[in-house]
Design a protein around this motif. Structure first.
Motif, short mmCIF file in Angstrom:
data_model
loop_
_atom_site.label_atom_id
_atom_site.label_comp_id
_atom_site.label_asym_id
_atom_site.label_seq_id
_atom_site.Cartn_x
_atom_site.Cartn_y
_atom_site.Cartn_z
N MET A 536 18.27 9.96 13.97
CA MET A 536 18.18 9.94 12.51
C MET A 536 18.73 11.26 11.98
O MET A 536 18.13 12.32 12.19
CB MET A 536 16.72 9.73 12.08
CG MET A 536 16.09 8.47 12.67
SD MET A 536 14.29 8.38 12.46
CE MET A 536 14.16 8.09 10.70
N ARG A 537 19.87 11.18 11.30
CA ARG A 537 20.53 12.37 10.79
C ARG A 537 20.36 12.42 9.27
O ARG A 537 20.70 11.46 8.56
CB ARG A 537 22.02 12.35 11.13
CG ARG A 537 22.77 13.61 10.70
CD ARG A 537 22.51 14.76 11.65
NE ARG A 537 23.18 16.00 11.23
CZ ARG A 537 23.42 17.02 12.03
NH1 ARG A 537 23.03 16.97 13.30
NH2 ARG A 537 24.02 18.11 11.59
N TYR A 538 19.84 13.53 8.79
CA TYR A 538 19.51 13.66 7.36
C TYR A 538 20.43 14.66 6.67
O TYR A 538 20.84 15.66 7.25
CB TYR A 538 18.08 14.16 7.18
CG TYR A 538 17.00 13.27 7.71
CD1 TYR A 538 16.33 12.37 6.88
CD2 TYR A 538 16.61 13.33 9.04
CE1 TYR A 538 15.31 11.57 7.35
CE2 TYR A 538 15.59 12.53 9.53
CZ TYR A 538 14.95 11.65 8.68
OH TYR A 538 13.94 10.87 9.17
N LYS A 539 20.69 14.38 5.40
CA LYS A 539 21.34 15.34 4.51
C LYS A 539 20.38 15.59 3.36
O LYS A 539 19.95 14.66 2.67
CB LYS A 539 22.68 14.79 3.99
CG LYS A 539 23.40 15.73 3.04
CD LYS A 539 23.81 17.03 3.74
CE LYS A 539 24.63 17.92 2.79
NZ LYS A 539 24.97 19.20 3.44
N ASP A 540 20.03 16.87 3.16
CA ASP A 540 19.11 17.26 2.09
C ASP A 540 17.73 16.62 2.27
O ASP A 540 17.07 16.24 1.31
CB ASP A 540 19.66 16.93 0.70
CG ASP A 540 20.89 17.74 0.36
OD1 ASP A 540 20.94 18.92 0.75
OD2 ASP A 540 21.80 17.20 -0.29
N GLN A 541 17.29 16.50 3.53
CA GLN A 541 15.96 15.93 3.77
C GLN A 541 14.90 16.75 3.03
O GLN A 541 14.90 17.97 3.07
CB GLN A 541 15.65 15.91 5.27
CG GLN A 541 14.30 15.27 5.56
CD GLN A 541 13.94 15.24 7.04
OE1 GLN A 541 12.93 14.67 7.42
NE2 GLN A 541 14.78 15.84 7.87
N LEU A 542 14.00 16.05 2.37
CA LEU A 542 12.87 16.69 1.71
C LEU A 542 11.71 16.74 2.71
O LEU A 542 10.93 15.81 2.84
CB LEU A 542 12.48 15.91 0.45
CG LEU A 542 13.42 16.10 -0.74
CD1 LEU A 542 13.29 14.96 -1.74
CD2 LEU A 542 13.15 17.44 -1.43
N VAL A 543 11.64 17.85 3.44
CA VAL A 543 10.62 17.99 4.48
C VAL A 543 9.40 18.71 3.92
O VAL A 543 9.48 19.49 2.96
CB VAL A 543 11.16 18.76 5.71
CG1 VAL A 543 12.37 18.07 6.29
CG2 VAL A 543 11.46 20.21 5.35
#
Length: 735
Positions: A536-543
């Motif tokens: 699972m590759r995220y861009k701008d993930q809100l962690v």
């Protein structure tokens, strides 16, 4: 045999009787958003038989604890009250939840508050947890998992049942259920009333919960119409601040987690000199929520069926808290105790101007959520086509009410010190196609477009007027080696808007996820095995940052590039006709790519760091033995590896690994000779009395007061301790 029934999906149920046809009609309510074993989607099912063996008052997330990649927690420490769930390291705000295909996540926070629907497990037919992006569904996009719940099916036979349970921490539950059975072969009325009470493991973490469920149904050979009304009222003493050693040390309280693990700081009171005076007795969360759903499913031909639903949810309530002048000013360094914060002039008392005061406030949320969801399924030969979508709108009023102050000045009871409203409109349409080529290949395509408009004007959010448009494609294929054995691969894209709390940190960006799943399923008489790899590759993930806001809600922030990758394996081994073992394990790597953090006033690259709240190992086991026809003994074990509560890998933010084992016993006395069926259930939670915290928080702040001209980053952590060994026992009588 009791408890050894397999976990079945609608597609595995034969349709060779009228009763089976009626069950299939119920299942169609969720067919548009569910996966089958032929789908290139990773999922687990949990049916009512499995739920019933442990359904003694604990929340749905706790009942799901032993599914693959699932981590659960309880604020009160014993599974009653506020509970949470994470899947593949993603928290509940990123798990899409639907009930009969209707969105349940709160429109603004994206959270799911099961405490608002106590004992909903008693009205659940089955549920499916899809890990990863999954199939297109309604509501906010799935960024870790999607959970869809199907409520009870129409019952052909009339019945009434009374269930009660009691256990540790003065926990007790009473549930009354009934069904009229099919009247004149077409109509059914059924319902449930529930009451749950618990003092909680944590001090004063009490829960006072009431709920109801009412269903009216019309059923014939090709038509199912259901009207549902359900909801609940919860009053819980606040326990969402956890155990913070630094804060407790500052106020002179024993801050050793091992010796004082049940301490709850909520509602604490001091005199003007900082001497402890006690706790405010009504530091509670008080909320009511009512849901209405109307479903019409029609099977027009054997190949074509439609479903349309209308829904409306009404929520209203507040949490009440005592704002202690000394505590907020000297310990929290927060402005809440000042008249300026309340928008009031400073009063003059005995010739002296007062700038701060003790007071009691209620922070209200009054909201409405309504809309429609719809789907049409055409199954002809090798092609199955599903078209669906939904439109939903939300209106929320947020306001703060003052009900008492030590120095009231111009304050009047009921005055509002803030008043803002919000609006959210959500529209989506999707098309899914499954095409079977020959005896081995099955191709899957799923395209969704979603439009979201959100407005808010709170002091915490600022003025928000954002519109988002998301295109979410999904492609996959399944290759069947032989009956019961298949290999699948899928690629999915998901986009998701920020939630209300994200705007507290500024101007958040929407996030995007690319999800690759490669899996193998083998279904046999003695062994069922599922294994899958995911990336699972995220861009701008809100962690999650590890920090909480002033109402105990987790805060998130965009982190640029990040990824989660792992291996999940679960099995169902029938060792003998009376012994069954269901183990699972998830191994994962969860990383922020080139993470930056401001420490001691300097912005520093930390390189790749672990994503917060993402343990690398999560394992579960369920061993079930039935020594007699109506007796079942189960041993359930959960292991969760080390995890950080921050994204900076600070040692002080480490949440240690833990394991928990539960013992579950159920004995059924069948109905005979005019006597009703009686089921006895016992549950020993945390059998080996492990001392652990399943959740926590981590905060940092810059201290530039201790040494003027020098910025020093201060760190601290808090924890949510879970109860040691405790038990629940119950009985159900079914007439």
């Amino acid at each position: 045999m009791l408890g050894l029934a397999t976990q079945i999906s609608a597609q595995q149920i034969p349709a060779d009787t009228t009763q089976m046809d009626s069950i299939r009609l119920d299942e169609v309510l969720v067919a548009a958003v569910r996966a089958t074993r032929e789908s290139p989607v990773t999922f687990s099912n949990l049916n009512s038989e499995r739920i019933e063996t442990r359904n003694l008052g604990q929340d749905i997330p706790i009942l799901m604890n032993y599914l693959p990649s699932v981590v659960t927690t309880s604020d009160a420490g014993a599974g009653v009250g506020y509970t949470g769930i994470r899947v593949r390291g993603s928290d509940a705000t990123r798990v899409n939840v639907t009930i009969n295909g209707i969105p349940y996540n709160d429109s603004e926070s994206h959270g799911t508050f099961w405490v608002n629907m106590p004992d909903f497990a008693s009205s659940t037919e089955n549920l499916q947890l899809q890990r990863g992006v999954g199939t297109s569904t309604n509501g906010a996009g799935a960024f870790g998992a999607s959970l869809n719940v199907l409520t009870e099916a129409v019952s052909e036979d009339a019945y009434a049942s009374l269930a009660g349970s009691a256990g540790s921490f003065n926990t007790h539950k009473a549930t009354l259920k009934f069904s009229s059975g099919l009247l004149k072969e077409h109509f059914e009325v059924s319902g449930r009333l529930s009451r749950i009470r618990s003092d909680g493991y944590i001090d004063r973490a009490s829960s006072d919960l009431d709920s109801y469920f009412l269903q009216g149904a019309y059923l014939d050979e090709n038509t199912l119409v259901k009207a549902l009304l359900f909801g609940g009222h919860e009053i819980t003493y606040q326990s969402w601040y956890g155990f913070d050693p630094a804060t407790l040390g500052a106020i002179g309280v024993d801050n050793d987690l091992e010796s004082n693990r049940t301490f709850n700081i909520a509602g604490i009171q001091f005199d003007d000199s900082g001497n402890f005076e006690g706790f405010y007795e009504n530091q509670v969360d008080n909320y009511k929520q009512d849901h209405f759903q109307l479903h019409w499913n029609e099977r027009w031909t054997r190949a074509f069926q439609t479903n349309i639903a209308l829904h409306y949810t009404r929520g209203r309530g507040f949490f009440e808290e005592y704002v202690d002048e000394w505590y907020y000013t000297n310990i929290l360094f927060a402005p809440d105790a000042s008249y300026a914060f309340l928008g009031l002039d400073n009063p003059v008392i005995d010739g002296e101007e007062q700038t701060t005061t003790d007071y009691i406030r209620r922070r209200w949320l009054d909201n409405d959520f309504l809309g429609t969801v719809f789907s049409a399924i055409h199954n002809s030969g090798p092609l199955e086509l599903t078209l669906g979508g939904g439109w939903n709108t939300y209106r929320g009023d947020h306001f703060g009410e003052l009900i008492w102050a030590r120095y009231s000045g111009s304050l009047e009871r009921g005055d509002r010190y803030y008043n803002d409203d919000s609006r959210k409109d959500d529209f989506n349409v999707f098309a899914k196609a499954n095409f079977t080529a020959g005896d081995h290949w099955r191709f899957f395509a799923d395209m969704q477009y979603r439009s979201v408009a959100y407005e808010a004007n709170g002091a915490d959010t600022g003025l928000v007027d954002d519109t988002f448009g998301f295109f979410n494609p999904k492609l996959g294929l399944t290759y069947q080696f032989r009956p019961g054995s298949s290999l699948y691969f899928s690629y999915a894209v998901a986009n998701r808007e920020p939630n209300r709390n994200d705007y507290e940190g500024g101007n958040p960006r929407p996030e995007r996820l690319h999800d690759l799943e490669l899996g193998w399923r083998s279904l046999g008489e003695q062994l069922t095995l599922n294994a899958n790899l995911y990336y699972m590759r995220y861009k701008d993930q809100l962690v999650l940052t590890g920090q909480l806001n002033d109402v105990g809600a987790p805060l998130r922030a965009n982190v640029g590039d990040s990824y989660r990758t792992g291996l999940e394996i679960d099995a169902d081994l029938r060792i003998s006709p009376r012994l069954r073992w269901q183990p699972n394990i998830a191994l994962s790597i969860n990383r922020n790519v080139d993470y930056f953090f401001r420490r001691d006033g300097e912005l520093t690259s930390l390189g790749d760091t672990e994503i917060a709240y993402s343990p690398g190992v999560v394992a579960g086991s369920r061993l079930v033995w039935s020594p007699a026809e109506d007796l079942q003994l189960g041993v359930l074990t959960k292991y969760v590896g080390d995890q950080y509560m921050s994204n900076i890998e600070a040692e002080g933010s480490r949440l240690e690994a833990y394991s928990q084992t539960d013992l579950n016993v159920q004995y059924r006395i069948p109905a005979s000779g005019g006597f009703p069926e009686i089921t006895l259930t016992g549950l020993v939670n945390n059998l080996f009395d492990a001392k652990f915290s399943s959740n926590g928080y981590f905060y940092t702040y810059d201290d530039d007061f201790s040494n003027p001209g020098v910025v020093t980053t201060i760190e601290g952590a808090g924890y949510y301790p879970q109860a040691g060994i405790h038990f629940l026992a119950g009985a159900r009588v079914r007439f």
